[in-house]
Design an enzyme around this catalytic site. Sequence first.
Site, PDB file in Angstrom:
ATOM      1  N   LYS A 281      23.553  38.502  27.659  1.00 27.01           N
ATOM      2  CA  LYS A 281      23.835  38.694  26.240  1.00 27.01           C
ATOM      3  C   LYS A 281      22.956  39.809  25.691  1.00 27.01           C
ATOM      4  O   LYS A 281      21.765  39.879  25.975  1.00 27.01           O
ATOM      5  CB  LYS A 281      23.570  37.404  25.458  1.00 27.01           C
ATOM      6  CG  LYS A 281      24.610  36.335  25.654  1.00 27.01           C
ATOM      7  CD  LYS A 281      24.326  35.125  24.773  1.00 27.01           C
ATOM      8  CE  LYS A 281      25.404  34.083  24.907  1.00 27.01           C
ATOM      9  NZ  LYS A 281      25.136  32.880  24.072  1.00 27.01           N
ATOM     10  N   GLU A 367      32.207  17.733  21.739  1.00 25.74           N
ATOM     11  CA  GLU A 367      32.237  16.976  20.483  1.00 25.74           C
ATOM     12  C   GLU A 367      32.662  15.520  20.699  1.00 25.74           C
ATOM     13  O   GLU A 367      32.147  14.611  20.043  1.00 25.74           O
ATOM     14  CB  GLU A 367      33.188  17.652  19.493  1.00 25.74           C
ATOM     15  CG  GLU A 367      32.721  19.028  19.021  1.00 25.74           C
ATOM     16  CD  GLU A 367      33.169  20.154  19.919  1.00 25.74           C
ATOM     17  OE1 GLU A 367      32.872  21.323  19.610  1.00 25.74           O
ATOM     18  OE2 GLU A 367      33.803  19.877  20.965  1.00 25.74           O
ATOM     19  N   ARG A 395      37.910  17.820  16.773  1.00 22.84           N
ATOM     20  CA  ARG A 395      38.079  17.633  18.210  1.00 22.84           C
ATOM     21  C   ARG A 395      37.677  16.226  18.656  1.00 22.84           C
ATOM     22  O   ARG A 395      38.000  15.816  19.766  1.00 22.84           O
ATOM     23  CB  ARG A 395      37.233  18.657  18.969  1.00 22.84           C
ATOM     24  CG  ARG A 395      37.649  20.097  18.713  1.00 22.84           C
ATOM     25  CD  ARG A 395      36.788  21.078  19.472  1.00 22.84           C
ATOM     26  NE  ARG A 395      37.616  22.171  19.974  1.00 22.84           N
ATOM     27  CZ  ARG A 395      37.365  22.849  21.087  1.00 22.84           C
ATOM     28  NH1 ARG A 395      36.329  22.541  21.821  1.00 22.84           N
ATOM     29  NH2 ARG A 395      38.163  23.816  21.475  1.00 22.84           N
TER      30      ARG A 395
END
Length: 620
Positions: A281, A367, A395
């Site tokens: 990243k 989740e 979700r």
Amino acid sequence: MSAYELLKRIDAPSDLRRLTRSELPALADELRAFLIESVSKTGGHLSSNLGTVELSIALHYVFDTPEDRIVWDVGHQTYGHKVLTGRREAMAGLRHHGGISGFPRRCESPYDTFGTAHSSTSISAALGMAVAARDKGERRRAVAVIGDGAMSAGMAFEAMNNAGVTRDADLLVILNDNEMSISPPVGALTGILARMLSGRTYNAARRAGEKVLGIAPPVLDFARKVEEHVKGMITPGTLFEEFGFHYYGPVDGHDLDALIPMLQNLRNLRGPQFLHVVTRKGHGYKLAEADPILYHGVSRFDHNSGIATGKSGGKLSYTQVFGDWLCDMAAADERLVAITPAMREGSGMVRFAKEYPNRYHDVGIAEQHALTFAAGLACEGRKPVVAIYSTFLQRAYDQLIHDVALQNLPVMMAIDRAGLVGADGATHHGAFDLSYLLCLPNLVVMTPSDENECRQMLYTAYQHEGPTAVRYPRGSGSGVVPQAQMQALPIGKAEVRRSGEAIALLAFGSMLTPALEVGEMLDATVVNMRFAKPLDEACIIEMAAKHQLLVTVEENAVIGGVGAEISRIVDTLPHRPRVLRLGLPDRFIDHGDQSQLLAGAGLDRDGILAAIERFNHNNS
């Protein structure tokens, strides 16, 4: 903007494929510089996109896009892909109202094959595309590019489980491992090995060996085990091989000389393939490399000097209010356990994670697991607090119903980003939580109207012996300073904030501020409803008796929202005033500035006032 001599020649991947291999590293440098300069002017996701520059180039160079389907997951790593697919100039309006999205959108470009603003859906979608191609007799590839964080969701493994037995579907899964969480940085040896393992010679030998040894199944089984163990000693691919994929890698995702031959080999292989790519990243921008979290999602900044990190004054955000309350509550009650599905920074839990590491649980992008994990903790006398965005709670709806509400367990949900969130757009707006929460028995739902009320409601929810939800918007409130002392509010009790004539505005949460402004203009009564469930029926009945028009205002879908429940209550009364229900319209709302979006939805002062005037005119 600078010249970008190579990049300005790329208006479609077909232009990219006209470049020579030797020109591609220079193109990568230009694309990376362009993204830094562009995102510094618009805001958006930066670190993740700097990490996928070479991968974006390699994919479009090797595959015949859009005929070959590429599904990006998660979608915030696709800026380079957008630039290479004809949207270079459109990047100036990235995430702005009327501009292009920060995520892939099918309606935006034929190269955006699937919308992926949430995570862990790419393998399922790409498998569907691969099976459809097989069934239609089309020879094209489907490629799922999935971030390593997205691999923590069960859905990704459900899809791999299905794909591994669908051997005649041409699916390539690329794991973009950008946190070094699976393997260390790769070197020349592993790069050579990966290219060898993906080459035709190796695969031809493997198929020939299977054919020869197939006459003696025990020998074939032994040979496969030997292959798996040998590969397992030098690669982390055994898990993926067990799912039925052929694993290749890891390969350096910033080395085009490694990536392109690898993808060219894999393009010609049949069945499910798995490529492990290691990226970094923020690659190529030292500031982002040093702090990829800070540069993950950015506002406008000077890309030469970087993001200013000094403390700024101003109002607290609701997220900060929650983070401070969480630490204060943890200090007062050792039973508190905090849970986040991979949103530590976004949910304001950085300080808590440092101060109470043994009571902090980041469960990854999972989740569903987060809710049931919290339910298990609650069964054993702990006090779980689940910090979750409204859009991500969707979700885990089945778990919320069956594992929490049905069992009446004291699981507290701190629901951030309720309502319109701004630049992330339709996929991230918290437009539906009131609609899907209100119908659940046992659940208490609170809607704070300012920062102090948020703190007190968090405390109220925590003290309640049953499932609770406190939903609050992105950003700051009206600037009310939270009181240090915490006091539980009477559950289901509204608060009249202004007394007036003829009209009563019943406002929920963030809508109290514009409702008070309208109340002053119309000399109307304004009620801070506070609780979406249970509603203060006594207050509603009193308002109905004293006023000719009740106006409900909520930053939630008007269909199925709390206004509908108030209408139901009013319909049972002998004296029934008219009811005007205001909320988010029955359409997905695009990205843009929060205040601009609220105005467009008619939920600012002027919009509420205009709606009342239209209603009175039409009913006069």
